[in-house]
Enzyme design. Structure first.
Site, mmCIF file in Angstrom:
data_model
loop_
_atom_site.group_PDB
_atom_site.id
_atom_site.type_symbol
_atom_site.label_atom_id
_atom_site.label_comp_id
_atom_site.label_asym_id
_atom_site.label_seq_id
_atom_site.Cartn_x
_atom_site.Cartn_y
_atom_site.Cartn_z
ATOM 1 C CG HIS A 185 -1.004 -5.717 -4.363
ATOM 2 N ND1 HIS A 185 0.121 -5.678 -3.576
ATOM 3 C CD2 HIS A 185 -1.842 -6.615 -3.741
ATOM 4 C CE1 HIS A 185 -0.021 -6.509 -2.539
ATOM 5 N NE2 HIS A 185 -1.197 -7.083 -2.612
ATOM 6 C CG ASP B 209 -2.408 -7.903 5.548
ATOM 7 O OD1 ASP B 209 -1.353 -8.101 4.920
ATOM 8 O OD2 ASP B 209 -3.406 -7.357 5.054
ATOM 9 N NE ARG C 119 -3.965 -2.123 2.068
ATOM 10 C CZ ARG C 119 -3.849 -3.449 2.221
ATOM 11 N NH1 ARG C 119 -2.725 -3.974 2.646
ATOM 12 N NH2 ARG C 119 -4.873 -4.231 1.956
ATOM 13 C CG HIS D 132 0.113 -11.710 -3.395
ATOM 14 N ND1 HIS D 132 -0.605 -12.559 -2.583
ATOM 15 C CD2 HIS D 132 -0.098 -10.473 -2.924
ATOM 16 C CE1 HIS D 132 -1.229 -11.844 -1.683
ATOM 17 N NE2 HIS D 132 -0.944 -10.574 -1.864
ATOM 18 C CD GLU E 215 2.360 -10.359 -0.026
ATOM 19 O OE1 GLU E 215 2.340 -9.232 -0.540
ATOM 20 O OE2 GLU E 215 1.481 -10.752 0.742
HETATM 21 C C1 GAL Z 1 -1.579 -8.658 0.480
HETATM 22 C C2 GAL Z 1 -1.978 -7.580 1.412
HETATM 23 C C3 GAL Z 1 -3.380 -7.881 1.886
HETATM 24 C C4 GAL Z 1 -4.348 -8.050 0.703
HETATM 25 C C5 GAL Z 1 -3.742 -9.003 -0.315
HETATM 26 C C6 GAL Z 1 -4.490 -9.009 -1.623
HETATM 27 O O1 GAL Z 1 -0.279 -8.422 0.000
HETATM 28 O O2 GAL Z 1 -1.067 -7.535 2.485
HETATM 29 O O3 GAL Z 1 -3.834 -6.860 2.726
HETATM 30 O O4 GAL Z 1 -4.598 -6.805 0.128
HETATM 31 O O5 GAL Z 1 -2.449 -8.654 -0.624
HETATM 32 O O6 GAL Z 1 -5.701 -9.612 -1.543
#
Ligand code: GAL
Length: 335
Positions: free
Chosen positions: A89, A237, A64, A164, A302
């Site tokens: 992303h 997260d 983010r 991811h 990640e």
């Molecule tokens: C991760 C992120 C989560 C969510 C996910 C996508 O990288 O930390 O909060 O957004 O991607 O669904």
């Protein structure tokens, strides 16, 4: 949709050209039984209609950026906000949704490898500079799945690429990953702010918190605690700050499934690793093995720069300038 498979004598990785999305990683357990250890779907139709982040390459800025705002040398940029008030992303049309050019690559390092290439034009998703990106997916004799990223830009821009995949070492769709043991070489993490929807800017010690994975611990043990950082997002997260990160590739974490005996080591040269236990999975989607995809169906590891780094001077640099080369290595080694 073209798909490609990399294999050595033990493991097999399959990905598609859209987003370089890894759709399966087949790995034997201690007894030689093969399972697919990444969360996903059984059919191509479901893959194309489903969660586009599963196993995908994320960018131009993975994770983010608060309110999609950042500044480079006094110039202000405004990206689209596709995740409530934040940019996530790379935006609505992030690298995960692009068709990458894929070509086989011959290299002494790998039993088999492919190079994935993408050009992101100047102004793509409102990022400055034309960015040329190359990602190598390679598989080694000793069961490493290696991801090597490189990128160059024509104007100063921000960059943070990641992969991811959600790992379930017991076999995707067979059981939850909540009993997996996680160990991270991270004495600090970046707490999140409920108000900002991502990191607050703090770097805090993990000692005495559920985020202490400095020795192996069941993921469930951390997720079940009544800690405000856990309650905020119903699990983990969070970005962890890799100890002693100095730009060289080192072991940063280990994920192990006691039941199957499968273990995965993660190596990187990046300063951070986002651990995501998939809190937003609510069982409404059907995944591999016909099973509902529930929270903790898999665990994402990640490797990356920290979230919202462009807005925090004390976080690692995320600015790439013309003439420089962005480099990032991430290795998932199956043991
Ligand atoms: C991760 C992120 C989560 C969510 C996910 C996508 O990288 O930390 O909060 O957004 O991607 O669904």
């Amino acid at each position: 949709m073209r798909s490609y498979t990399l294999k050595n004598k033990n493991i097999e990785v399959t990905f598609i050209e859209r987003g370089g999305q890894i759709i399966s990683i087949k790995v034997p357990d201690v007894k030689g039984n093969i399972d697919d250890v990444v969360v996903g779907y059984d059919s191509m139709d479901e893959i194309l209609a489903g969660d586009g982040y599963f196993g995908a390459l994320c960018g131009r800025y993975a994770n983010r950026i608060v309110e999609g705002k950042f500044e480079i040398d006094g110039e202000k940029f405004q990206l689209d906000c596709n995740n409530e008030t934040n940019h996530l992303h790379g935006g609505n049309d992030g690298f995960n949704s692009r068709i990458w050019a894929v070509a086989p690559l011959t290299s002494d390092k790998f039993v088999q490898a492919y190079q994935l290439s993408l050009t992101s034009e100047d102004g793509d998703q409102k990022y400055p500079g034309k960015l040329d990106v190359s990602v190598i997916y390679g598989i080694t004799e000793d069961n490493q799945f290696v991801i090597e990223y490189e990128a160059e830009t024509t104007k100063s821009t921000v960059i943070n690429l990641t992969s991811h995949a959600y790992f379930n070492l017991g076999g995707a769709g067979k059981a939850s990953a909540e009993n997996h043991k996680l160990q991270l070489n991270a004495s600090n993490y970046t707490p999140i702010s409920a108000e900002l929807g991502t990191v607050s800017g703090e770097i805090a010690p993990v000692a005495g918190t559920p985020f202490d994975f400095t020795s192996p611990k069941e993921v469930k043990v951390a997720c079940d605690t009544d800690h405000e950082q856990i309650n905020m997002i119903n699990g983990i997260d969070h970005n962890f700050v890799i100890d002693g990160s100095d730009g060289s590739v080192k072991l940063v974490g280990v994920l192990a499934d006691p039941k199957s005996g499968r273990k995965m080591e993660v190596y990187t040269d990046q300063p951070g690793i986002q651990i995501y236990t998939g809190a937003h999975f609510d069982g409404s989607e059907t995944g591999k093995n016909g099973a509902p995809i529930e929270a903790c169906a898999g665990i994402a590891m990640e490797t990356q720069i920290f979230p919202d780094s462009p807005n925090h001077d004390h976080y690692p640099n995320a600015i790439l300038k013309p003439g420089e080369k962005y480099k990032h290595v991430c290795i998932y080694k199956f043991c």
